[in-house]
Design an enzyme around this catalytic site. Sequence first.
Site, PDB file in Angstrom:
ATOM      1  N   LYS A  80       0.873  -1.188   0.000  1.00  0.00           N
ATOM      2  CA  LYS A  80       0.000   0.000   0.000  1.00  0.00           C
ATOM      3  C   LYS A  80       0.901   1.226   0.000  1.00  0.00           C
ATOM      4  CE  LYS A  80      -4.536   0.864   0.989  1.00  0.00           C
ATOM      5  NZ  LYS A  80      -5.710   0.033   0.761  1.00  0.00           N
ATOM      6  N   GLY A 180     -19.729   6.892   7.208  1.00  0.00           N
ATOM      7  CA  GLY A 180     -19.024   7.371   6.012  1.00  0.00           C
ATOM      8  C   GLY A 180     -19.846   7.037   4.790  1.00  0.00           C
ATOM      9  N   VAL A 181     -20.229   8.056   4.001  1.00  0.00           N
ATOM     10  CA  VAL A 181     -21.006   7.761   2.784  1.00  0.00           C
ATOM     11  C   VAL A 181     -20.213   8.225   1.570  1.00  0.00           C
ATOM     12  CG1 VAL A 181     -23.431   7.423   2.245  1.00  0.00           C
ATOM     13  CG2 VAL A 181     -22.848   8.953   4.098  1.00  0.00           C
ATOM     14  N   ALA A 185     -19.463   3.504   0.190  1.00  0.00           N
ATOM     15  CA  ALA A 185     -20.711   3.400   0.958  1.00  0.00           C
ATOM     16  C   ALA A 185     -21.926   3.912   0.183  1.00  0.00           C
ATOM     17  CB  ALA A 185     -20.577   4.133   2.280  1.00  0.00           C
ATOM     18  N   TYR A 186     -21.745   4.885  -0.689  1.00  0.00           N
ATOM     19  CA  TYR A 186     -22.921   5.392  -1.414  1.00  0.00           C
ATOM     20  C   TYR A 186     -23.552   4.277  -2.274  1.00  0.00           C
ATOM     21  CZ  TYR A 186     -26.119   8.385  -3.937  1.00  0.00           C
ATOM     22  OH  TYR A 186     -27.260   8.929  -4.473  1.00  0.00           O
TER      23      TYR A 186
HETATM   24  N1  LIG Z   1     -12.570   2.341  -2.626  1.00  0.00           N
HETATM   25  C1  LIG Z   1     -12.391   1.034  -2.603  1.00  0.00           C
HETATM   26  O1  LIG Z   1     -12.567   0.331  -3.611  1.00  0.00           O
HETATM   27  C2  LIG Z   1     -11.993   0.370  -1.326  1.00  0.00           C
HETATM   28  C3  LIG Z   1     -12.087   1.032  -0.119  1.00  0.00           C
HETATM   29  N2  LIG Z   1     -11.796   0.358   1.044  1.00  0.00           N
HETATM   30  C4  LIG Z   1     -11.883   1.038   2.320  1.00  0.00           C
HETATM   31  O2  LIG Z   1     -13.239   1.488   2.529  1.00  0.00           O
HETATM   32  C5  LIG Z   1     -13.229   2.714   3.253  1.00  0.00           C
HETATM   33  C6  LIG Z   1     -13.962   3.803   2.444  1.00  0.00           C
HETATM   34  O3  LIG Z   1     -13.302   3.974   1.209  1.00  0.00           O
HETATM   35  P1  LIG Z   1     -13.841   4.981   0.107  1.00  0.00           P
HETATM   36  O4  LIG Z   1     -15.314   4.964   0.073  1.00  0.00           O
HETATM   37  O5  LIG Z   1     -13.077   4.698  -1.124  1.00  0.00           O
HETATM   38  O6  LIG Z   1     -13.332   6.350   0.712  1.00  0.00           O
HETATM   39  P2  LIG Z   1     -14.004   7.816   0.575  1.00  0.00           P
HETATM   40  O7  LIG Z   1     -12.950   8.765   0.990  1.00  0.00           O
HETATM   41  O8  LIG Z   1     -14.666   7.980  -0.730  1.00  0.00           O
HETATM   42  O9  LIG Z   1     -15.155   7.743   1.684  1.00  0.00           O
HETATM   43  C7  LIG Z   1     -14.916   7.771   3.041  1.00  0.00           C
HETATM   44  C8  LIG Z   1     -15.958   8.692   3.661  1.00  0.00           C
HETATM   45  O10 LIG Z   1     -15.800   8.634   5.079  1.00  0.00           O
HETATM   46  C9  LIG Z   1     -15.967   9.942   5.591  1.00  0.00           C
HETATM   47  N3  LIG Z   1     -15.319   9.976   6.911  1.00  0.00           N
HETATM   48  C10 LIG Z   1     -14.011  10.089   7.225  1.00  0.00           C
HETATM   49  N4  LIG Z   1     -13.843  10.071   8.552  1.00  0.00           N
HETATM   50  C11 LIG Z   1     -15.078   9.935   9.093  1.00  0.00           C
HETATM   51  C12 LIG Z   1     -15.579   9.855  10.426  1.00  0.00           C
HETATM   52  N5  LIG Z   1     -14.764   9.904  11.478  1.00  0.00           N
HETATM   53  N6  LIG Z   1     -16.922   9.710  10.608  1.00  0.00           N
HETATM   54  C13 LIG Z   1     -17.762   9.671   9.548  1.00  0.00           C
HETATM   55  N7  LIG Z   1     -17.350   9.761   8.276  1.00  0.00           N
HETATM   56  C14 LIG Z   1     -16.031   9.882   8.049  1.00  0.00           C
HETATM   57  C15 LIG Z   1     -15.353  10.849   4.556  1.00  0.00           C
HETATM   58  O11 LIG Z   1     -15.822  12.176   4.656  1.00  0.00           O
HETATM   59  C16 LIG Z   1     -15.795  10.165   3.260  1.00  0.00           C
HETATM   60  O12 LIG Z   1     -17.030  10.656   2.775  1.00  0.00           O
HETATM   61  C17 LIG Z   1     -11.755   3.040   3.509  1.00  0.00           C
HETATM   62  O13 LIG Z   1     -11.367   2.503   4.763  1.00  0.00           O
HETATM   63  C18 LIG Z   1     -11.034   2.300   2.395  1.00  0.00           C
HETATM   64  O14 LIG Z   1      -9.693   1.998   2.716  1.00  0.00           O
HETATM   65  C19 LIG Z   1     -11.431  -0.957   1.052  1.00  0.00           C
HETATM   66  C20 LIG Z   1     -11.338  -1.647  -0.114  1.00  0.00           C
HETATM   67  C21 LIG Z   1     -11.525  -1.035  -1.397  1.00  0.00           C
HETATM   68  C1  LIG Z   2      -8.846  -0.094  -3.677  1.00  0.00           C
HETATM   69  C2  LIG Z   2      -8.407  -1.454  -4.064  1.00  0.00           C
HETATM   70  C3  LIG Z   2      -8.361  -1.596  -5.531  1.00  0.00           C
HETATM   71  C4  LIG Z   2      -7.156  -1.918  -3.453  1.00  0.00           C
HETATM   72  C5  LIG Z   2      -6.951  -1.574  -2.026  1.00  0.00           C
HETATM   73  O1  LIG Z   2      -6.075  -0.813  -1.716  1.00  0.00           O
HETATM   74  C6  LIG Z   2      -7.832  -2.108  -0.997  1.00  0.00           C
HETATM   75  O2  LIG Z   2      -8.568  -3.082  -1.234  1.00  0.00           O
HETATM   76  O3  LIG Z   2      -7.800  -1.587   0.140  1.00  0.00           O
END
Ligand SMILES: NC(=O)C1=CN([C@@H]2O[C@H](COP(=O)(O)OP(=O)(O)OC[C@H]3O[C@@H](n4cnc5c(N)ncnc54)[C@H](O)[C@@H]3O)[C@@H](O)[C@H]2O)C=CC1
Ligand SMILES: CC(C)CC(=O)C(=O)O
Length: 366
Positions: A80, A180-181, A185-186
């Site tokens: 990472k 977190g949306v 999450a959305y």
């Molecule tokens: N995007 C992906 O494909 C993957 C994401 N993840 C994990 O899933 C989680 C979310 O990832 P994404 O949706 O891509 O990130 P993102 O940044 O799009 O969404 C995260 C959301 O959480 C909110 N947030 C941050 N701190 C917060 C708190 N203390 N309370 C409430 N809301 C809070 C942010 O404002 C944001 O809207 C992360 O931990 C990421 O590492 C895991 C695997 C793959």
């Molecule tokens: C966002 C993924 C493609 C890879 C990753 O870093 C994860 O699954 O946390």
Amino acid sequence: MEIFKKMEEHDYEQLVFCQDKNSGLKAIICIHDTTLGPALGGTRMWNYESEEEAIEDAIRLGRGMTYKNAAAGLNLGGGKTVIIGDPLKDKNEEMFRAFGRFIQGLNGRYITAEDVGTTVADMDMIHEETDFVTGISPAFGSSGNPSPVTAYGAYIGMKAAAMEAYGDDSLEGKTVAVQGVGNVAYPLCEYLHKEGAKLIVTDINKEAVQRAVEAFGATAVEPNEIYSQDADIFAPCAMGAIINDDTIPQLKVKVVAGSANNQLKEERHGDELEARGIVYAPDFVINSGGVINVADELYGYNNERAMKRVETIYDSITRIFEIAKRDGIPSYIAAERMAEERIERVRNSRSQFLRSGHGHDILSRR
Ligand SMILES: NC(=O)C1=CN([C@@H]2O[C@H](COP(=O)(O)OP(=O)(O)OC[C@H]3O[C@@H](n4cnc5c(N)ncnc54)[C@H](O)[C@@H]3O)[C@@H](O)[C@H]2O)C=CC1
Ligand SMILES: CC(C)CC(=O)C(=O)O
């Protein structure tokens, strides 16, 4: 911080510190374990309060990717990157191109993708300098943004966890508290809403909350109120370490199942969930949809094949609960064992030297 001591603790192979004064790039690439193949894991951009905090995050997330990729049956190791900076203010093209050159310098030991704070457009800039990047624009033959696929995997993994807790995997009428949306999450809320689940949402970003309220009739609560909601399922989809000594006593749910990486602050918090009879879907299994999707690019991306593999998350989660019950261990340990055993099996079977460029060639022909 004694970095080598830290690296020895969980046997990290390599930490790479990347600095580029011109663009302001400060990045740490963590390559945890490449027994199964090149390390694949996303790049997180975050406004860390200290360098120690950034290093801690990089190594925790990198190790998580080793487990995630192994448990998903991928021939990939774990790694990472974290970039230190505010993703809303500090990004520029030169930064991602400089970072791309650092990745290229690793000659395929590390392949990147999106994570919190980075986007497909950022990956495209990295791609200007290296082929060792996935989740770039579909126009290049890539799989694009992994988040909707992560969401789908989390949705079906949540159904498997509901089956374990309630003897029925329907989420209709269930109340899900979503923390977190964002990008994952959305679309997860979209699946849940479509199935008839009731949603309670929170985010530090008020606009993100408003969007979910308008689209899904979700109930909005303050960030610190999400743990104590009268809900059936808690879906952590923001940052890590949110299952801890402060939050566990507040939980009224029967299931914890969400996309966030490193949900347990410490391993003992997984034991605590188990002791309270809360079904925990191990994070690195339920959130593996995105990496399964981008990893398919190594074979020449095929959406149908990738989605079939993502659907196996349901069976993997079910199998983990079975092992946990059989061996009398918490689900997080069962998941770790599943991953560790696969790594050991492959390590032991690699006794002959073989020059292999498998996967890399396809990325460069894309
Ligand atoms: N995007 C992906 O494909 C993957 C994401 N993840 C994990 O899933 C989680 C979310 O990832 P994404 O949706 O891509 O990130 P993102 O940044 O799009 O969404 C995260 C959301 O959480 C909110 N947030 C941050 N701190 C917060 C708190 N203390 N309370 C409430 N809301 C809070 C942010 O404002 C944001 O809207 C992360 O931990 C990421 O590492 C895991 C695997 C793959
Ligand atoms: C966002 C993924 C493609 C890879 C990753 O870093 C994860 O699954 O946390």
